[in-house]
Enzyme design. Structure first.
Site, short mmCIF file in Angstrom:
data_model
loop_
_atom_site.label_atom_id
_atom_site.label_comp_id
_atom_site.label_asym_id
_atom_site.label_seq_id
_atom_site.Cartn_x
_atom_site.Cartn_y
_atom_site.Cartn_z
N MET A 29 -1.80 0.49 5.40
CA MET A 29 -0.62 -0.37 5.49
C MET A 29 -0.38 -0.72 6.95
O MET A 29 -0.23 0.18 7.79
CB MET A 29 0.61 0.35 4.90
CG MET A 29 0.53 0.61 3.42
SD MET A 29 1.94 1.57 2.78
CE MET A 29 1.52 3.22 3.40
N GLN A 82 -10.53 0.69 7.31
CA GLN A 82 -10.49 -0.57 6.57
C GLN A 82 -10.76 -1.72 7.51
O GLN A 82 -10.10 -1.87 8.55
CB GLN A 82 -9.15 -0.79 5.87
CG GLN A 82 -9.22 -2.05 4.99
CD GLN A 82 -7.95 -2.37 4.25
OE1 GLN A 82 -6.96 -2.72 4.87
NE2 GLN A 82 -7.97 -2.26 2.93
N CYS A 112 -5.21 -8.44 1.29
CA CYS A 112 -4.05 -8.81 2.11
C CYS A 112 -3.71 -10.28 1.91
O CYS A 112 -4.57 -11.15 2.06
CB CYS A 112 -4.34 -8.53 3.58
SG CYS A 112 -2.96 -8.98 4.67
N LYS A 151 -11.40 -3.06 -1.49
CA LYS A 151 -10.04 -3.03 -2.02
C LYS A 151 -9.62 -4.47 -2.29
O LYS A 151 -9.65 -5.31 -1.38
CB LYS A 151 -9.07 -2.37 -1.05
CG LYS A 151 -7.65 -2.21 -1.60
CD LYS A 151 -6.77 -1.41 -0.64
CE LYS A 151 -5.41 -1.11 -1.28
NZ LYS A 151 -4.61 -2.32 -1.53
N GLY A 224 -0.82 0.35 -6.48
CA GLY A 224 0.31 -0.53 -6.73
C GLY A 224 1.39 0.10 -7.58
O GLY A 224 1.16 0.40 -8.75
N GLY A 225 2.57 0.30 -6.98
CA GLY A 225 3.74 0.70 -7.75
C GLY A 225 3.85 2.16 -8.13
O GLY A 225 4.83 2.56 -8.77
N ARG A 246 3.62 2.67 -0.34
CA ARG A 246 4.96 2.77 0.25
C ARG A 246 5.67 4.08 -0.08
O ARG A 246 6.38 4.64 0.77
CB ARG A 246 5.82 1.59 -0.23
CG ARG A 246 5.51 0.31 0.51
CD ARG A 246 6.24 -0.88 -0.09
NE ARG A 246 5.68 -1.25 -1.38
CZ ARG A 246 6.22 -2.14 -2.20
NH1 ARG A 246 7.37 -2.72 -1.88
NH2 ARG A 246 5.64 -2.46 -3.34
#
Length: 353
Positions: A29, A82, A112, A151, A224-225, A246
């Protein structure tokens, strides 16, 4: 502290440290996973695979000093780099450099949605060019012995997600890539900002489940999520690995339970204060290098979220750590504030992940 590996570790890609750790990873991130965050994460989990922020090929090949873009501490391993780019030769050269620096994996960013990277044919826009991605991956794999992974998203813009995702995966897999981490949201490159692309497109875990069912020989990871380790465990019954972004940053205490709950390790997770104490020597070494304290402590502000004294802890560091003379005394005082509040007692809703 070791900033650069002096020699590369030549390993069989089928049995690398990255492969063993990939079952649970912390997502790359921008601005959130620099070396200081990763070093702190290691006080909470020994087993998870960590990723750098995306680094472009141009930064590595033309930036100076190279340490600024590739430097890390040995404690961060297993660690993946990455890369952002779309030129096969440049990506191959950067992959070889990454292996020389001791990285355990090289990952190509095809997810991205930023306008800035789109203009340089980097990130999610590459999903429209699977043949180019395949050439990039083939060149990178030819240059290194460490794993080369991709990714990506489940799709972009008006693509027919199911068919186009399948075509993308199959085309890139034909180049020899066997590991794909798939963000379960489509990226809308026209009409949504990068921030909106993290929340607005709906999650579609089932599409990734079907992808894995149809391609059992490939390693398919889901991103994701994901917010709890319970949710991660449920997904691991249907995919090969999970990647958390996150939530792992905003609520880093989740990571303290990864080794036990995801990897099955015995032992008791450290307490939050024990993690801070373990991080203290690293903080001291970075301060000695001239790094400002707030650049380090901004990554631990969520450690005591939901705990008695947590708000006071965050406020003290936010108001004090940015000062030019802030040092270990400020860090120690932050720990003392928590100790005074008996922060080790967990609220019931924070006990289970």
């Amino acid at each position: 502290m070791v900033d650069k590996a002096t020699t590369s570790t030549r390993m069989n890609p089928d049995t690398t440290a990255a492969d063993a750790a990939r079952r649970f990873s912390v997502a790359p991130m921008m601005d959130w996973t620099p070396r200081d965050q990763r070093a702190f994460a290691r006080t909470l989990t020994r087993r998870a695979l960590l990723y750098t922020e995306m680094v472009t090929t141009g930064a590595i090949l033309h930036g100076s000093p190279r340490e600024r873009f590739l430097g890390y501490s040995a404690i961060e391993q297993p660690l993946a780099l990455q890369l952002g780019g779309s030129d096969p030769l440049e990506l191959a050269e950067c992959a070889a450099i990454a292996e020389q620096w001791g990285y355990a994996e090289v990952n190509l960013n095809v997810g991205c949605p930023s306008d800035r990277v789109q203009n340089n044919l980097i990130g999610a826009c590459l999903m429209a060019y699977p043949e180019l991605v395949a050439r990039c991956v083939a060149a990178m794999r030819a240059a290194v012995t460490i794993p080369v992974t991709v990714k990506c998203r489940i799709g972009i813009d008006d693509q027919d997600d199911e068919a186009d995702l399948a075509h993308f995966i199959d085309t890139v897999a034909a180049s020899g890539c066997t590991t794909f981490i798939v963000h379960a949201r489509k990226a809308w490159l026209q009409g949504l900002s990068p921030k909106q692309n993290r929340d607005v497109p709906p999650l579609d875990y089932e599409r990734i489940h079907r992808l894995k069912q149809a391609r059992p020989a490939l390693h398919i990871g889901l991103n994701g999520g994901l917010k709890t380790l319970q949710a991660c465990q449920q997904e691991l019954a249907m995919v090969d690995s999970v990647m958390v972004g996150r939530e792992a940053y905003q609520n880093p205490w989740l990571l303290a339970h990864v080794d036990r709950d995801i990897f099955g390790d015995a032992g008791t997770p450290p307490t939050r204060l024990e993690a801070m104490q373990a991080f203290r020597p690293y903080v001291a070494s970075r301060l000695a290098e001239g790094v400002r304290l707030n650049h380090i402590t901004r990554h631990i502000l969520g450690l005591f979220s939901g705990c008695r004294g947590g708000r006071r802890f965050r406020r003290y560091l936010s108001e004090t750590a940015h000062r030019s003379d802030a040092g270990l005394d400020v860090y120690d005082r932050a720990m003392a504030l928590i100790a005074e509040q008996d922060a080790r007692r967990e609220p019931p809703e924070r006990m289970t992940y």
